[in-house]
Design an enzyme around this catalytic site. Sequence first.
Site, mmCIF file in Angstrom:
data_model
loop_
_atom_site.group_PDB
_atom_site.id
_atom_site.type_symbol
_atom_site.label_atom_id
_atom_site.label_comp_id
_atom_site.label_asym_id
_atom_site.label_seq_id
_atom_site.Cartn_x
_atom_site.Cartn_y
_atom_site.Cartn_z
ATOM 1 N N LYS A 112 81.738 59.508 27.423
ATOM 2 C CA LYS A 112 81.924 60.075 28.756
ATOM 3 C C LYS A 112 83.403 60.310 29.076
ATOM 4 O O LYS A 112 83.732 61.116 29.939
ATOM 5 C CB LYS A 112 81.310 59.167 29.823
ATOM 6 C CG LYS A 112 79.831 58.834 29.632
ATOM 7 C CD LYS A 112 78.943 60.058 29.713
ATOM 8 C CE LYS A 112 77.470 59.727 29.954
ATOM 9 N NZ LYS A 112 76.804 59.022 28.840
HETATM 10 C C1 PLP Z 1 75.452 59.074 28.472
HETATM 11 C C2 PLP Z 1 75.141 58.496 27.144
HETATM 12 C C3 PLP Z 1 74.194 59.088 26.292
HETATM 13 C C4 PLP Z 1 73.390 60.290 26.707
HETATM 14 O O1 PLP Z 1 74.199 61.442 26.820
HETATM 15 P P1 PLP Z 1 73.701 62.707 27.655
HETATM 16 O O2 PLP Z 1 74.853 63.635 27.698
HETATM 17 O O3 PLP Z 1 73.326 62.197 29.010
HETATM 18 O O4 PLP Z 1 72.522 63.259 26.934
HETATM 19 C C5 PLP Z 1 74.011 58.525 25.036
HETATM 20 N N1 PLP Z 1 74.691 57.433 24.644
HETATM 21 C C6 PLP Z 1 75.598 56.833 25.442
HETATM 22 C C7 PLP Z 1 76.296 55.626 24.954
HETATM 23 C C8 PLP Z 1 75.860 57.351 26.710
HETATM 24 O O5 PLP Z 1 76.762 56.751 27.496
#
Ligand code: PLP
Length: 498
Positions: A112
Amino acid sequence: MPTKYTSTRNHIISASPKEAMLKGLASNNGLFVLNELGENKINLKEIMQKDYLDMGQEILQILLPDFSKKEIHESLHNAYYDTFSSPKIAPVQSVNDFHILELFHGPTAAFKDFGLQLLPELMERAITLNQKIMILTATSGDTGTAALNGFKNIDKFGISVFYPENGVSPIQKQQMLTTNGINTNVASIAGNFDDAQKNVKEIFNNQSLLNTLSDNVSLSSANSINIGRLIPQVVYYFNAYKELLEKEAIKLGDKINFTVPTGNFGDALAGYYAKLLGLPINKIIIACNQNNVLTDFFNEGIYDRNRDFFKTVAPSMDIQISSNFERLLYYESGKDDQYIKSLMADLEKNGKYQVKPELLKNIKSKFASYYASDKEIKTAINQVFKEEHYLMDPHTAAGYLAMKQYQNESDDNCQNVLLSTANPYKFVETVSDAILGSHENDPIKTTQKLAKYTQIEVPISLQNLFNKEVKVESVINPNDMTQFVQQKVKEVFSDDNN
Ligand SMILES: *Cc1c(COP(=O)(O)O)cnc(C)c1O
């Protein structure tokens, strides 16, 4: 004609890239999309000569053309230069017969950070003189911390994060409750991620709430429904391709597969955007946990959220409404806004929709999907550590299993890249259970024991986490989110704070 983003549910609703980013969501609840996406391809040979930041510069100039070159350059520099612990920003490790794209070297140890280090920089440069924005974010754990960290103490912005009370890991909760800024607010809600996301979307369109906000205050989103959060993620797909070229695993033009652990479908969609921009991608493999709405969709063409919700060991994927899937449906249906509007109305009304066979066929030509149970995830963490001395977090492990299943079933000879979405120490209890058979009650002790056994380094940001001052957790009812937002807008933007 200047480039405009339009709503997936109505072409008439449009916004410049800057406006689309400041708004987050289109006014009819649709998502902003760029209709020209894919009409002009990026010159692969040329972009492969560039480093991460210059690749970012080229891609952002195409997708966000109303930002000046200078604005993009400064934003990228501030977001990524010196803030990631790896000089490569998104390094690729080759393990056995596949490659792992490590996306967890940013300040909060999950992918993120790619979107949320850059989004505040871009928004700061897009916001108008007298405007103020309260960012609302629903989180399954990682977005919350990264967004708080990104928007902390940024002038003209406030941020409110909502996480599911029992749906995040102890480390994730600690990260959120220790990110203290003068403009940051966190609340846990009695409900799951989908409840939080649904309420945030409703607040965006709650006219009576909007009327109570003072003239220059508006709301926006730091979730991947915001184009400014999504677009930065396109860059690491191109950069991974470059890393494979440098390792001589591929030749220029060879197609490769990416496997993406998926929740809200933001990360996977960024891969699809990379493909539309000309990156040679064969398949994008969508990995789910036991909340396997998407895997079922690929098998049946029916998206049905009328099902049990599971709390799994990969909590950031505990999602039943993958918001960004709407954008994929939009492009793959030939940009049919009225059709998308009707599908989303079905989802709203009946909790499900069924797509036309040709749409399913289009999607299946570019994607595959598999899911894994908690037990399989833990076994995979253990096995890959034993065999390869590589420690995966549970989300990455779900991806690993999907990738292996795809490799078994398909006959393509493409190289496979697995996206590693979080550092394993963020989910230390599960990883310790997988490796050592149990975990301690105290996350610090669990971390120490696991680090001692595996000899794999704990990121600095997590090492210091438990020495920090912790905010008192406030738990609210999902129905009280509107009031919470009203209150926080007052507090953050009261004259005393300006
Ligand atoms: C947010 C997240 C996901 C999922 O990603 P999306 O973009 O919502 O599909 C997978 N793994 C981790 C560790 C995340 O923080």
